[in-house]
Motif scaffolding. Structure first.
Motif, short mmCIF file in Angstrom:
data_model
loop_
_atom_site.label_atom_id
_atom_site.label_comp_id
_atom_site.label_asym_id
_atom_site.label_seq_id
_atom_site.Cartn_x
_atom_site.Cartn_y
_atom_site.Cartn_z
N LEU A 99 -2.89 1.14 -11.79
CA LEU A 99 -3.42 0.30 -10.72
C LEU A 99 -4.27 1.13 -9.77
O LEU A 99 -3.89 2.24 -9.38
N SER A 100 -5.42 0.56 -9.38
CA SER A 100 -6.23 1.19 -8.34
C SER A 100 -5.85 0.63 -6.98
O SER A 100 -5.71 1.36 -6.00
N SER A 101 -5.69 -0.70 -6.91
CA SER A 101 -5.27 -1.34 -5.66
C SER A 101 -4.60 -2.66 -5.97
O SER A 101 -4.80 -3.24 -7.04
N VAL A 102 -3.81 -3.14 -5.01
CA VAL A 102 -3.12 -4.41 -5.15
C VAL A 102 -2.89 -4.98 -3.76
O VAL A 102 -2.59 -4.24 -2.81
N LYS A 103 -3.10 -6.30 -3.62
CA LYS A 103 -2.79 -6.95 -2.35
C LYS A 103 -2.44 -8.41 -2.60
O LYS A 103 -2.87 -9.02 -3.57
N VAL A 104 -1.60 -8.94 -1.69
CA VAL A 104 -1.22 -10.35 -1.76
C VAL A 104 -2.35 -11.18 -1.16
O VAL A 104 -2.84 -10.88 -0.06
N VAL A 105 -2.73 -12.24 -1.86
CA VAL A 105 -3.80 -13.10 -1.35
C VAL A 105 -3.35 -14.54 -1.16
O VAL A 105 -4.09 -15.35 -0.59
N GLY A 106 -2.17 -14.89 -1.61
CA GLY A 106 -1.71 -16.26 -1.44
C GLY A 106 -0.51 -16.54 -2.30
O GLY A 106 0.23 -15.65 -2.70
N GLY A 107 -0.31 -17.81 -2.61
CA GLY A 107 0.80 -18.21 -3.46
C GLY A 107 1.68 -19.24 -2.78
O GLY A 107 1.85 -19.24 -1.55
N SER A 136 7.21 0.98 -16.10
CA SER A 136 8.10 -0.09 -15.63
C SER A 136 8.20 -0.13 -14.12
O SER A 136 8.52 -1.17 -13.54
N SER A 137 7.94 0.98 -13.42
CA SER A 137 8.07 0.99 -11.97
C SER A 137 7.01 0.12 -11.30
O SER A 137 7.19 -0.32 -10.16
N TYR A 138 5.89 -0.15 -11.98
CA TYR A 138 4.87 -1.03 -11.38
C TYR A 138 5.38 -2.44 -11.20
O TYR A 138 4.88 -3.18 -10.34
N ALA A 139 6.33 -2.85 -12.01
CA ALA A 139 6.87 -4.21 -11.89
C ALA A 139 7.51 -4.43 -10.54
O ALA A 139 7.58 -5.58 -10.05
N GLU A 140 7.98 -3.36 -9.87
CA GLU A 140 8.62 -3.48 -8.57
C GLU A 140 7.64 -3.91 -7.47
O GLU A 140 8.06 -4.34 -6.40
N GLN A 173 0.83 -1.20 0.00
CA GLN A 173 0.00 0.00 0.00
C GLN A 173 0.86 1.26 0.00
O GLN A 173 0.57 2.23 -0.71
N THR A 174 1.92 1.24 0.81
CA THR A 174 2.83 2.39 0.85
C THR A 174 3.49 2.63 -0.51
O THR A 174 3.57 3.76 -0.99
N LYS A 175 3.96 1.55 -1.13
CA LYS A 175 4.60 1.67 -2.45
C LYS A 175 3.61 2.15 -3.50
O LYS A 175 3.94 2.97 -4.36
N LEU A 176 2.38 1.62 -3.45
CA LEU A 176 1.38 2.00 -4.45
C LEU A 176 1.00 3.47 -4.32
O LEU A 176 0.84 4.18 -5.32
N LEU A 177 0.87 3.94 -3.09
CA LEU A 177 0.56 5.35 -2.86
C LEU A 177 1.65 6.24 -3.44
O LEU A 177 1.38 7.31 -4.00
N SER A 178 2.91 5.78 -3.31
CA SER A 178 4.02 6.53 -3.88
C SER A 178 3.91 6.58 -5.39
O SER A 178 4.15 7.61 -6.02
N LYS A 181 1.13 6.30 -7.14
CA LYS A 181 -0.01 7.12 -7.52
C LYS A 181 0.30 8.60 -7.44
O LYS A 181 -0.16 9.39 -8.26
N SER A 182 1.11 8.99 -6.44
CA SER A 182 1.46 10.41 -6.29
C SER A 182 2.33 10.87 -7.45
O SER A 182 2.35 12.06 -7.78
N GLN A 183 3.02 9.93 -8.08
CA GLN A 183 3.88 10.29 -9.21
C GLN A 183 3.13 10.21 -10.54
O GLN A 183 3.60 10.71 -11.54
N SER A 184 1.99 9.54 -10.53
CA SER A 184 1.27 9.28 -11.78
C SER A 184 0.23 10.37 -12.03
O SER A 184 -0.39 10.90 -11.13
N THR A 185 0.05 10.68 -13.29
CA THR A 185 -0.97 11.66 -13.70
C THR A 185 -2.15 10.97 -14.39
O THR A 185 -3.09 11.63 -14.80
#
Length: 860
Positions: free
Chosen positions: A421-429, A386-390, A322-327, A329-333
């Motif tokens: 991306l609107s949201s992302v979370k780990v659900v398993g694996g 490409s930063s979303y891959a991180e 969530q922290t990374k995604l917020l970062s 989003k703040s960079q994305s237009t």
């Protein structure tokens, strides 16, 4: 806003309470910064309450404009303490100082600022400044250690050139004193003693009382006859022998200069004896510490287990996501117009398509994974950014809300494109189960270690590595023991002669001889072998000790006048000499012809200097060391080291290292937010990194600044080399590993302080100048290999015994140090193993001779 004042340390000598005899000011003022929030200036300084008996100077304030308002200290209750105005008659500057009470017995004004830690506000006309005062535990003896080390190191670097100039054909003893010099000193002493026994003299006419029959009259004789009448003795012309002749005056000058040079050679020899003795003790200690067991730091093991546990904790993983995604989003237009829910698993990165990864995808938990079917053999996801891959890790299942909708097909390949991306979370694996299994295995290792009182028996592989390091230590120990014996011989030869030269000087002085540097060029220096030998021998000894330049010798004599007026500035100069010592003495870089003059210009002036240039031809490297240079962004760090190097393929590259010397106490470091705050301020806020291009490190003398130890090695307790994440702003994924840090440089705290500096500089020269992340490259470095332990370029490449075909093994022909070039199997980052002592990568918590990747910080 710029200050209209400056703050310096000054030392005032008083005749009486209102009369100043002399003012000695520090070279540079304290650094003053403007705080926009407080609307005032601030600066930092240190007091030394335990340094009794040393004149450390006092803070003084001076207006840079025509300000005449008396500065004052502001007390907490709002009252003011006015400062006293003094004028330096030599420079014409007007200073304001704290003057509480006059003490006539010591002719000094008492003051409180030198013994009070805390913060003091100073009113300076229309501007205000807060002085933050930290307290140092250094004693007078310890502070003098810095001063004496600084002077002796400088003399050693200047006089001891032959010990590191390999181009010299003649054999040189350790200490820069060869057999020829020793014989010359003995001969000069013999000739000086001959001169004192039978010095040249000349008869000079004087007036003296003589018996009447022997009188040779002068005007005074006739006056005495007229006034005294008959007298047995009258004033007469007479002669006396005078030794204060030009020849003797020149000889006395020569003897004083030889004594000064010899005194430094004796000091250097003594320092080298102490240093080699210290090196011998250190290596003997390392040799004795080798064993079949290794102590394990249980606190680091506990931290290690906590880190592994977090890797499969869904709450922690999603919090980080969530922290990374917020970062992002703040960079994305981009705005997300039609979000869709998907479950995805990211695979390996495609070798043929940029920002593209293999993909398994489905719409919910009940649908089958779509990664291939009859018409589609491969499914890919392409990241527009490409930063979303991180955000994604292989082996984990994610629930994402994104604008992916219909895939595009290219033959038998299917491509999804992720724009936003609107949201992302780990659900398993399955990867979560693997990580949980690793935690259980590692926890069992810890439990076993606990039963063994936190000692681990080395494996056969670890024993083999230890034996290689032990062999290197034994080789170095033999070297230092041999050279210690050589230096002791030099000291034993020269030290007694120092007293004898001093005796010859005193004899001539008692004869009334006054020194003069003017060479008489008389027949005495042709006909008398003793006088002739003194003249020729003086020129020869200056040549042998690299002091043929008269200005150089005069500058060195000025260095002897340097005192403890400004300790932070002295610490900067001391650190400069330590950098040069590592480059020249340990890593065999050859300084240019003008380096001595440049170095003394730095030490004795306050002006920005030209770079000190060093060359290492076998390694195809040039090092340019600048003191207080001006960066393109207007910042002025203490030291900048530019390295130009040629790769094995003939390509020339450059890399920069920036170093700041901070003579901070533990309190001052805490005041600045600890090492984290200081490094962040220099690297990011002041931009010493120049946009992340430069490595940035600090030198400090404090011993308690590493609050959170991240490396089990001994150096990890006092220094930080960027080997693992330590700061809140320095977390995985890391791109700046080994790019910033803090090194404890303190000769009082520990015997091996120079090793800390060598390890950091060696890390930069071996690892920091390389691109360690290129895929497909061999594990070996691009630049020419060298030994981080002794600096030798003479290495033998060894056959590897591992399955990694990319790795490279080298053994130093000189000291037998063993180096392994490898890579991280998780993220492909280059790793270099330099044994237990010289390694700058962190070791694993429960595998003491195995190293952690500084980039991904692989846990097992």
């Amino acid at each position: 806003m710029l200050p209209k004042f400056e703050i310096k340390y000054i030392d005032v000598q008083w005749h009486d309470e209102n009369t100043v005899l002399k003012v000695v000011e520090s070279y540079l003022p304290l650094s003053v910064h403007y705080d926009d929030d407080q609307k005032s200036f601030s600066c930092t300084t240190i007091i030394y309450p335990k340094a009794e008996g040393i004149r450390l100077g006092q803070l003084a304030f001076r207006y840079l404009d025509d300000g005449t308002t008396a500065p004052h200290f502001e007390k907490a209750d709002g009252s003011r303490i006015q400062l006293k105005n003094i004028k330096d008659k030599d420079s014409g500057k007007s200073w304001w100082i704290e003057a509480v009470n006059w003490q006539p017995d010591i002719k000094q004004w008492t003051r409180t600022l030198h013994r009070t830690a805390g913060a003091v506000k100073v009113g300076l006309g229309s501007q205000k400044c807060t002085i933050h005062i930290g307290s140092s535990e250094f004693t007078a003896e310890q502070l003098n250690r810095y001063l004496s080390d600084f002077k002796s190191d400088l003399w050693e670097l200047i006089l001891d050139e032959q010990s590191y100039v390999t181009a010299k054909a003649k054999k040189v003893e350790e200490g820069g004193v060869d057999e020829e010099t020793l014989r010359l000193v003995s001969n000069l002493l013999s000739h000086a003693q001959n001169i004192t026994k039978k010095p040249k003299s000349e008869l000079r006419e004087i007036q003296a009382l003589k018996p009447r029959k022997l009188v040779k009259p002068v005007n005074r004789t006739f006056m005495e006859l007229a006034t005294k009448g008959y007298s047995k003795e009258l004033t007469s012309r007479a002669t006396t022998s005078s030794f204060n002749v030009p020849e003797n005056r020149y000889v006395l000058f020569v003897l004083q200069r030889i004594y000064s040079i010899l005194k430094q050679l004796v000091t250097i020899s003594q320092n080298k004896v102490n240093r080699f003795e210290g090196m011998t003790m250190k290596l003997t200690e390392r040799l004795n510490n080798f064993s079949g067991e290794k102590a394990i730091n249980k606190d680091l093991v506990r931290k290690h287990l906590e880190q592994i546990k977090k890797t499969y904790d869904l709450e922690y993983l999603n919090s980080q996501l969530q922290t990374k995604l917020l970062s992002k989003k703040s960079q994305s237009t981009c705005l997300l117009k039609h979000p869709n829910k998907w479950l995805i698993k990211i695979g390996a990165k495609s070798k043929y398509y940029s920002n593209t990864y293999f993909l398994s995808i489905r719409v919910d938990n009940f649908a089958p994974w779509f990664s291939s079917d009859g018409s589609v053999q491969q499914v890919f996801i392409k990241f527009a950014d490409s930063s979303y891959a991180e955000l994604f890790e292989k082996g984990l299942e994610y629930e994402v809300y994104t604008d992916m909708y219909k895939p595009s097909n290219q033959g038998n390949k299917c491509f999804y494109t992720l724009n936003t991306l609107s949201s992302v979370k780990v659900v398993g694996g399955e990867e979560l189960n693997i990580r949980r299994g690793k935690f259980i295995a590692e926890r069992q290792k810890a439990l076993d270690l606990n039963k063994q009182n936190w000692t681990k028996e080395l494996t056969p592989k670890e024993r083999a590595e230890q034996e290689r390091e032990k062999r290197s230590v034994q080789t170095q120990l033999t070297y230092f023991q041999q050279n210690k014996a050589k230096v002791e011989r030099v000291y034993e030869e020269l030290a007694p002669k120092l007293t004898q030269f001093k005796s010859a000087i005193r004899i001539l002085e008692k004869m009334g001889v006054k020194p003069s540097p003017t060479f008489p060029n008389s027949m005495t220096f042709v006909q008398n072998p003793d006088y002739q030998a003194m003249h020729s021998g003086y020129k020869k000894i200056r040549e042998l000790t690299n002091l043929t330049d008269e200005d150089l010798l005069l500058s060195l004599e000025k260095v002897e006048e340097i005192g403890l007026v400004n300790m932070p500035l002295l610490y900067e100069r001391w650190c400069l000499l330590q950098i040069i010592k590592v480059l020249v003495q340990n890593y065999h870089y050859q300084p240019d012809d003008e380096w001595k003059r440049k170095l003394l210009h730095i030490v004795l002036s306050r002006k920005h200097s030209k770079p000190l240039n060093f060359n290492n031809e076998p390694l195809k490297r040039k090092v340019y060391l600048r003191y207080e240079p001006l960066l393109d962004n207007g910042r002025t760090p203490d030291f900048v080291i530019d390295v130009d190097f040629e790769t094995k393929y003939g390509i020339t590259k450059r890399k920069r290292l920036v170093i700041d010397a901070k003579f901070y106490s533990d309190e001052i470091i805490k005041m600045h937010g600890g090492i984290s705050g200081i490094v962040h301020n220099l690297y990011h806020k002041k931009d010493y990194s120049e946009g992340g291009a430069n490595a940035v490190f600090i030198f400090h003398p404090a011993k308690g600044v590493i609050n959170e130890i991240v490396s089990p090695q001994e150096w990890g307790q006092i220094s930080y080399l960027g080997e693992l994440s330590m700061f809140d702003w320095d977390k995985i994924p890391r791109h700046l590993y080994h790019q910033y840090g803090a090194v404890c440089a303190n000769p009082v705290l520990r015997l091996r302080y120079l090793d800390e500096i060598q390890r950091m500089l060696g890390m930069f020269l071996q690892y920091g100048i390389e691109d360690n992340t290129l895929s497909g490259r061999p594990d070996d470095v691009e630049s020419i290999n060298f030994c981080i332990s002794c600096g030798s370029h003479e290495l033998t490449k060894k056959d590897t015994t591992t399955s990694n075909s990319r790795s490279a093994w080298y053994e130093c022909d000189t000291c037998k140090h063993f180096t392994v070039y490898n890579h991280c199997h998780s993220c492909n980052t280059r790793l270099i193993k330099n044994g237990d002592y010289w390694s700058y990568h962190s070791q694993m918590a429960m595998e003491p001779l195995n190293i952690k990747c500084p980039s991904c910080e692989s846990l097992v």
